[in-house]
Design a protein around this motif. Sequence first.
Motif, PDB file in Angstrom:
ATOM      1  N   ALA A  57     -16.933  78.334 -29.696  1.00  0.00           N
ATOM      2  CA  ALA A  57     -17.011  78.759 -28.298  1.00  0.00           C
ATOM      3  C   ALA A  57     -15.996  78.010 -27.442  1.00  0.00           C
ATOM      4  O   ALA A  57     -15.500  78.534 -26.432  1.00  0.00           O
ATOM      5  N   ILE A  58     -15.661  76.786 -27.836  1.00  0.00           N
ATOM      6  CA  ILE A  58     -14.689  75.984 -27.099  1.00  0.00           C
ATOM      7  C   ILE A  58     -13.257  76.318 -27.522  1.00  0.00           C
ATOM      8  O   ILE A  58     -12.381  76.551 -26.689  1.00  0.00           O
ATOM      9  N   VAL A  59     -13.020  76.364 -28.830  1.00  0.00           N
ATOM     10  CA  VAL A  59     -11.665  76.534 -29.362  1.00  0.00           C
ATOM     11  C   VAL A  59     -11.212  77.990 -29.353  1.00  0.00           C
ATOM     12  O   VAL A  59     -10.038  78.279 -29.201  1.00  0.00           O
ATOM     13  N   LYS A  60     -12.166  78.908 -29.542  1.00  0.00           N
ATOM     14  CA  LYS A  60     -11.884  80.348 -29.649  1.00  0.00           C
ATOM     15  C   LYS A  60     -10.844  80.636 -30.740  1.00  0.00           C
ATOM     16  O   LYS A  60      -9.772  81.179 -30.499  1.00  0.00           O
ATOM     17  N   PRO A  61     -11.181  80.266 -31.973  1.00  0.00           N
ATOM     18  CA  PRO A  61     -10.237  80.438 -33.084  1.00  0.00           C
ATOM     19  C   PRO A  61     -10.182  81.885 -33.565  1.00  0.00           C
ATOM     20  O   PRO A  61     -11.044  82.702 -33.229  1.00  0.00           O
ATOM     21  N   ALA A 326     -16.235  62.454 -32.416  1.00  0.00           N
ATOM     22  CA  ALA A 326     -17.616  62.761 -32.782  1.00  0.00           C
ATOM     23  C   ALA A 326     -17.989  64.135 -32.218  1.00  0.00           C
ATOM     24  O   ALA A 326     -17.558  64.501 -31.115  1.00  0.00           O
ATOM     25  N   TYR A 327     -18.780  64.875 -32.977  1.00  0.00           N
ATOM     26  CA  TYR A 327     -19.138  66.238 -32.561  1.00  0.00           C
ATOM     27  C   TYR A 327     -19.721  66.275 -31.150  1.00  0.00           C
ATOM     28  O   TYR A 327     -19.313  67.093 -30.316  1.00  0.00           O
ATOM     29  N   ASP A 328     -20.666  65.399 -30.852  1.00  0.00           N
ATOM     30  CA  ASP A 328     -21.308  65.403 -29.531  1.00  0.00           C
ATOM     31  C   ASP A 328     -20.286  65.184 -28.421  1.00  0.00           C
ATOM     32  O   ASP A 328     -20.354  65.823 -27.359  1.00  0.00           O
ATOM     33  N   LEU A 333     -17.301  67.104 -23.861  1.00  0.00           N
ATOM     34  CA  LEU A 333     -16.056  67.011 -23.094  1.00  0.00           C
ATOM     35  C   LEU A 333     -15.197  68.257 -23.231  1.00  0.00           C
ATOM     36  O   LEU A 333     -14.024  68.260 -22.848  1.00  0.00           O
ATOM     37  N   ASN A 334     -15.780  69.317 -23.811  1.00  0.00           N
ATOM     38  CA  ASN A 334     -15.136  70.631 -23.884  1.00  0.00           C
ATOM     39  C   ASN A 334     -13.833  70.631 -24.683  1.00  0.00           C
ATOM     40  O   ASN A 334     -12.857  71.273 -24.315  1.00  0.00           O
ATOM     41  N   ALA A 341      -8.673  62.629 -22.927  1.00  0.00           N
ATOM     42  CA  ALA A 341      -8.647  62.137 -21.551  1.00  0.00           C
ATOM     43  C   ALA A 341      -9.742  61.097 -21.301  1.00  0.00           C
ATOM     44  O   ALA A 341      -9.551  60.152 -20.525  1.00  0.00           O
ATOM     45  N   ALA A 342     -10.873  61.277 -21.965  1.00  0.00           N
ATOM     46  CA  ALA A 342     -11.992  60.350 -21.785  1.00  0.00           C
ATOM     47  C   ALA A 342     -11.877  59.116 -22.674  1.00  0.00           C
ATOM     48  O   ALA A 342     -12.697  58.194 -22.583  1.00  0.00           O
ATOM     49  N   GLY A 343     -10.876  59.105 -23.541  1.00  0.00           N
ATOM     50  CA  GLY A 343     -10.649  57.962 -24.405  1.00  0.00           C
ATOM     51  C   GLY A 343     -11.624  57.825 -25.562  1.00  0.00           C
ATOM     52  O   GLY A 343     -11.824  56.721 -26.076  1.00  0.00           O
TER      53      GLY A 343
END
Length: 388
Positions: A57-61, A326-328, A333-334, A341-343
């Motif tokens: 849903a995030i990557v839309k592969p 990590a998956y979570d 963080l989308n 960006a969040a490191g």
Amino acid sequence: MSLGVGIVGLPNVGKSTLFNALTRAQHAEAANYPFCTIEPNKATVPMTDTRLDALAAIVKPAQVVKATVDFIDIAGLVRGASKGEGLGNKFLANIRETDAVLQVVRCFADDDVVHVEGGIDPVRDIEIIETELVLADMQSLEKRIDRISRQARADKELRKEVDAMERLMQHLNEGRPVRTFPRAEGDALGNTLTELQFLTDKPVIYCANVGETELDGGGAQVERVKAHASEKGCDVVVISAKMEAELAGLTDSERDDFLASYGLKESGLDQTIRMAYHTLGLASYFTAGPKEVRAWTFHRGWGAPRCAGVIHTDFERGFIRAEVIAYDDYVRLNGEAGAKAAGVMRVEGKEYIVQDGDVMHFLFNVQGGVCGFHAPLPRRVKTAGSTT
């Protein structure tokens, strides 16, 4: 890596019905007479993992590739299988090729389906099969002891192996499986275990096949199976093969509604695969890119280079480092950009132990160049560059 689970049990306990349901295929004949399944039936079944859906849903592969399990419906056996009774010899040869054994035991009553032993007693059925497997292992071990003993007269190392085999023979003679025999890395039994591929060295999952009204895991017969499994250190899954056969013909939405009507959240297929992963100590990591989001199966405790080798052996040989999210964190963080960006995207080396759910990007050497991989395998891995 390929995972093979052999479905075994006495005739008419529901093996082929379960196989049909698990694979959503109807090509394994499930007739009401012993030995109806003469050749092993094999089907590759995708593993349901909602984490893949979230990543997609995030990557839309362009495509999503699930981890898979090979289920093998193996012909039934009876008392005396180790001596060739029924289809014993073929059964024993086929089961050696599997990674784990799913032993289906009948816990339902049905006067229209005959039981080869004359009545419903799942623990008795388990003991029949386990006895036959132990006897078959004893035969294999006896032949190797005879052969190696002749060679060991002038070889002290082989003498150690013979001594170890004789201790294992005593263990088997007491009715105990090879998997419970004490062993240590590098011990004298190493060659024996590799060569003989003992039947009772494979992990076992007991599959209690119940009626639709007993899916809550209750019932005296199921409790007996659970108690036996606890004593043996084995896992148990409770399913209704008949219900799974009904589920096989439904759409996804109909299937969800059907399960909900019984208070269930997952099918027997999902339970069985999840249990097989648990029993074998397996987990999944993910690669995610515009072309493909994919789950890769690995053994818990494997380091990053070995996990990279699941994709391609070149990745293990030329491993440089892995970028890990990590998956979570990836979902929260989308995606990769947000994680960077969040490191929270980490750079890990050869000593890193991969965790279940890691989203990974491998960098590796190929003929003097550096390649990166997170999906899918480039057509020409010999060319230096990036496949991101």
